[in-house]
Design a protein around this motif. Structure first.
Motif, PDB file in Angstrom:
ATOM      1  N   VAL A 168      -7.932   0.079  -2.127  1.00 22.38           N
ATOM      2  CA  VAL A 168      -9.118   0.763  -2.642  1.00 22.38           C
ATOM      3  C   VAL A 168      -9.656   1.731  -1.594  1.00 22.38           C
ATOM      4  O   VAL A 168     -10.008   2.871  -1.893  1.00 22.38           O
ATOM      5  N   LYS A 169      -9.663   1.282  -0.336  1.00 25.36           N
ATOM      6  CA  LYS A 169     -10.163   2.128   0.748  1.00 25.36           C
ATOM      7  C   LYS A 169      -9.240   3.312   0.998  1.00 25.36           C
ATOM      8  O   LYS A 169      -9.684   4.433   1.162  1.00 25.36           O
ATOM      9  N   ALA A 170      -7.945   3.048   1.045  1.00 24.64           N
ATOM     10  CA  ALA A 170      -7.010   4.099   1.457  1.00 24.64           C
ATOM     11  C   ALA A 170      -6.697   5.076   0.326  1.00 24.64           C
ATOM     12  O   ALA A 170      -6.562   6.267   0.557  1.00 24.64           O
ATOM     13  N   ILE A 171      -6.565   4.586  -0.894  1.00 23.95           N
ATOM     14  CA  ILE A 171      -6.143   5.451  -1.992  1.00 23.95           C
ATOM     15  C   ILE A 171      -7.334   5.945  -2.798  1.00 23.95           C
ATOM     16  O   ILE A 171      -7.310   7.039  -3.362  1.00 23.95           O
ATOM     17  N   GLY A 172      -8.389   5.178  -2.833  1.00 19.32           N
ATOM     18  CA  GLY A 172      -9.590   5.599  -3.550  1.00 19.32           C
ATOM     19  C   GLY A 172      -9.622   5.058  -4.964  1.00 19.32           C
ATOM     20  O   GLY A 172      -8.620   5.083  -5.672  1.00 19.32           O
ATOM     21  N   ALA A 173     -10.792   4.558  -5.371  1.00 19.37           N
ATOM     22  CA  ALA A 173     -10.916   3.895  -6.672  1.00 19.37           C
ATOM     23  C   ALA A 173     -10.556   4.829  -7.821  1.00 19.37           C
ATOM     24  O   ALA A 173      -9.971   4.412  -8.817  1.00 19.37           O
ATOM     25  N   ASP A 232     -16.014   0.107  -5.334  1.00 18.94           N
ATOM     26  CA  ASP A 232     -15.189  -0.142  -4.168  1.00 18.94           C
ATOM     27  C   ASP A 232     -14.709  -1.577  -4.109  1.00 18.94           C
ATOM     28  O   ASP A 232     -14.262  -2.048  -3.079  1.00 18.94           O
ATOM     29  N   ARG A 244       1.016   3.938  -3.038  1.00 21.73           N
ATOM     30  CA  ARG A 244       0.654   5.329  -2.775  1.00 21.73           C
ATOM     31  C   ARG A 244       1.776   6.281  -3.203  1.00 21.73           C
ATOM     32  O   ARG A 244       1.550   7.257  -3.909  1.00 21.73           O
ATOM     33  N   LEU A 268       0.834  -1.202   0.000  1.00 19.86           N
ATOM     34  CA  LEU A 268       0.000   0.000   0.000  1.00 19.86           C
ATOM     35  C   LEU A 268       0.871   1.256   0.000  1.00 19.86           C
ATOM     36  O   LEU A 268       0.615   2.203  -0.757  1.00 19.86           O
ATOM     37  N   ASN A 310      -8.300   6.966  -8.077  1.00 23.47           N
ATOM     38  CA  ASN A 310      -6.856   7.087  -8.293  1.00 23.47           C
ATOM     39  C   ASN A 310      -6.231   5.782  -8.761  1.00 23.47           C
ATOM     40  O   ASN A 310      -5.033   5.710  -9.001  1.00 23.47           O
ATOM     41  N   ILE A 356       2.205   6.525  -7.013  1.00 24.57           N
ATOM     42  CA  ILE A 356       1.174   7.336  -7.673  1.00 24.57           C
ATOM     43  C   ILE A 356       1.387   8.815  -7.354  1.00 24.57           C
ATOM     44  O   ILE A 356       1.387   9.663  -8.238  1.00 24.57           O
ATOM     45  N   GLU A 357       1.611   9.124  -6.073  1.00 23.38           N
ATOM     46  CA  GLU A 357       1.754  10.521  -5.653  1.00 23.38           C
ATOM     47  C   GLU A 357       2.903  11.218  -6.357  1.00 23.38           C
ATOM     48  O   GLU A 357       2.815  12.386  -6.718  1.00 23.38           O
TER      49      GLU A 357
END
Lengths: 399, 290
Positions: A261-266, A390, A238, A234, A268, A241-242
């Motif tokens: 999916v929860k932490a980064i968001g679908a 999600d 992250r 994760l 992204n 991507i960032e």
């Protein structure tokens, strides 16, 4: 005073008489990754394991009607925790066989320190490292999940078919990561792909930007990330991507969890895909799915089918061996070798009757035929998943 | 590799990571200076602080930054309670007993976090924050906040220890507890004060670790070793040592990737620690010998 003592003594006597059951229970160990890197998968796996145990007990239990008791222990997805847990199961709980653990590194530690020395059979439903295939295990380690040797190769071929000719590979530095990364690399390069960066990373660090910067120098736009989605996978995803190190990301089943999916968001994660073993369509799978859904389980969760099969197979082997620990491996192969009366998930009573009558049976599991090869492995099929809403949805089948 | 990517991907993450280690290491060093034992529950206390902040954001609906001071305060008070419950009655015994007790406290804290908040990885905010670009230097807003707050906390602590009556009492007790007691320093109060400060800094380090990465029940335990390395490297019992030690460990970990494979990142910090212990056993700033 004397009468008081007498009364107490008789009370204790009575209590111990009551406590002695008519029949002993048959204990099996369930090593489950309740904490650690596979924690997100554990709740549904737990349900599936318990579902199998309950079903077997409802249909008459094992041997002379003894109850099958699953003793759950946390493997922490880590070698140290797993070794302790397995030692306790084998020596204190005196289990006849073990189902689990979920993580390959945990499995290596558990079998080498506890189950193999004690001659206890172990069936894992989720540990996928190719290293387990070559383990010197006295035929005591089995898997209801295919080795990553196959998955790594299938992933390499699928990426090449989809036109990805150049990738960087980042993998977690443990048995799981190394195993699947090596299988992937070998096949990808053999089929003409270019690996522009190939490096392991340590779990549980808080920044991987330095690692990623090194990998990105190779000039690939796709990162193959072979890690767990609940821990370093994760963080790596992250940060990649960032900072725009890579554009596309491909993971394996370890990354196919709800955590990214929860932490980064679908939104992204539109360029993120992950491969995972899938159960082939079969009557056995339909039966399992229906029953498991009725029992409140999520049929789309990872490893629920293989978990159920592992418990069911272990119970069949115990039944076949008549509870003799030394004959379990032989019996396990006998109840699922493709010959004999087919047994589908849930048909415990039928299987029990056939075994008692001395007839050959062949278990056809929710996750496949489960005919073990010489190394205790099973072949498998895979699909590539993408993030949809999600959850995860199948993008394409993998060959 | 050009200068910008060196700063962006190696130096900056190292400094951010280093200041997180430094905040934890100050606590470890303070506890050692006043009470003379290694506190191994420090990592899990950081986890606890990070999750307390999470509770403030979810239950009260505060922003993570607003939750930070509350979490710092709550964890400080909680640390005093831990001391009263588990360490106070061991005070007269050999220090190794308290050190081992702190391992037990670490396990309890971790299990408590797992029971209350679960074992899944979570984060303060959903989604991603892309870094802002300042003349080629790419830095995320919460990294700037991490650095600024860490600096502010260190400056405040320094002023407290040098200007305030109680701060001076803490230093006196660190130098010589008996003498401090005879000079009228209330040891009980100083110990409570130490725990408030150590616990608060601990919560801050856990919070920033969670803000820069994710929250999970093992997060604090995973930074315990580098944090200890930082404290020893700087010289145990020396605040400035803990800060420098933290930064060195953090930066060394990130820069080491340039020369050794990434999976041996952790090793670099310990390599430096080993060298320091060999050639300067008291640490960079001449701390107390463990």
């Amino acid at each position: 005073m004397k009468t008081k003592h007498l009364g107490l003594a008789s009370l204790l006597l009575g209590a111990s008489a009551l406590a002695t059951p008519a029949l002993a229970d048959v204990n099996i160990g369930l090593l489950n990754g309740i904490t650690g890197g596979a924690a997100a998968m554990a709740p549904e796996i737990t349900k599936s394991l318990q579902f199998a145990v309950d079903q077997i007990n409802e249909q008459g239990g094992v041997l002379q009607g003894e109850k099958l008791v699953g003793i759950m222990a946390d493997d922490g997805c880590s070698p140290q925790v797993a070794a302790d847990a397995a030692t306790k199961l084998v020596n204190v709980s005196q289990v006849i066989g073990v189902v689990g653990p979920l993580c390959s590194g945990a499995l290596m530690a558990a079998v080498n320190s506890a189950t193999i020395p004690a001659g206890v059979i172990l069936i894992s439903q989720a540990a996928t490292s190719p290293e387990i295939t070559t383990l010197k295990d006295n035929d005591l380690v089995f898997r209801t999940i295919p080795s990553d040797e196959y998955q790594g190769q299938a992933l390499a071929r699928t990426l090449l078919d989809r036109g990805t000719k150049k990738v960087a590979v980042s993998f977690i530095n443990n048995d799981y990561g190394k195993g699947i990364a090596e299988a992937f690399k070998k096949e990808y390069e053999a089929k003409g792909g270019e690996i522009a960066g190939y490096e392991a990373h340590e779990e549980n660090k808080s920044s991987y930007r330095a690692d990623l910067a090194g990998l990105a120098q190779g000039g690939a736009d796709t990162l193959v990330l072979l890690d767990y989605g609940d821990t370093s996978g994760l963080t790596v995803l992250r940060e990649a991507i960032e900072n725009g190190f890579f554009e596309k990301f491909v993971g394996a089943e370890g990354m196919k969890t709800s955590a990214p999916v929860k932490a980064i968001g679908a939104d992204n994660l539109t360029t993120f895909m992950a491969s995972a073993p899938v159960s082939t369509k079969s009557e056995a799978l339909d039966i399992f799915n229906k029953a498991f859904a009725e029992a409140g389980g999520d049929i789309n969760a990872s490893y629920v089918g293989p978990s159920y099969d592992a418990v069911f197979l272990l119970a069949l082997a115990i039944e076949k061996a008549g509870g003799d620990k030394s004959k379990l491996s032989e019996s396990l192969r006998a109840v699922s070798n493709g010959e004999g009366e087919p047994i589908l998930p849930g048909e415990w009573k039928k299987a029990k009757e056939l075994i008692t009558a001395g007839k050959a049976i062949d278990y056809k599991g929710a996750s496949g035929e489960l005919n073990f090869d010489a190394n205790g492995d099973v072949p498998g099929s895979y699909a590539l998943f993408k993030v949809a809403g999600d959850d995860w949805a199948v993008e394409t089948e993998m060959k | 590799m050009d200068m910008h990517s060196f700063i962006n991907f190696f130096l900056l993450p190292g400094i951010v990571q280093g200041s997180i280690y430094a905040l934890g290491a100050i606590g470890i060093t303070l506890v050692f200076a006043i009470m003379r034992y290694g506190h191994f529950a420090h990592g899990d206390l950081a986890t606890f602080g990070a999750f307390i902040a999470l509770a403030f954001t979810t239950v009260l609906g505060l922003s993570p930054y607003a939750a930070l001071p509350l979490a710092v305060l709550a964890t400080g008070v909680f640390a005093v309670a831990l001391d009263r419950l588990f360490y106070a009655h061991l005070r007269a015994m050999p220090k190794i007993i308290t050190t081992i007790a702190s391992f037990g406290v670490a396990l309890m804290l971790r299990s408590f976090v797992q029971v209350v908040w679960g074992v899944n990885t979570t984060s303060y905010t959903r989604g991603i924050t892309r870094p802002e670009n300042w003349f080629g230097i790419r830095v995320k807003s919460h990294e700037i906040v991490t650095l600024l707050v860490a600096i502010a906390l260190v400056v405040a602590l320094h002023l407290f220890l040098t200007r305030n009556k109680w701060g001076k009492a803490m230093r006196a007790m660190s130098d010589n507890p008996e003498l401090a007691l005879f000079s009228g320093v209330d040891n009980g109060k100083v110990i409570a004060l130490t725990w408030i400060i150590a616990g608060g800094l601990c919560a801050a380090s856990g919070f920033f670790l969670g803000l820069n990465t994710e929250l999970k029940s093992l997060m604090g335990w995973n930074i315990l070793l580098p944090t200890f390395a930082a404290a020893i490297l700087g010289g145990v019992g020396r605040i400035e040592g803990a800060i420098v030690g933290g930064l060195i460990v953090g930066i060394a970990e990130e820069l080491s990737v340039l020369v050794i494979p990434g999976e041996y990142k952790v090793m670099s910090a310990f390599g430096i620690l080993l060298l320091v212990l060999l050639f300067r056993p008291t640490g960079l700033f001449r701390g107390k010998v463990l």
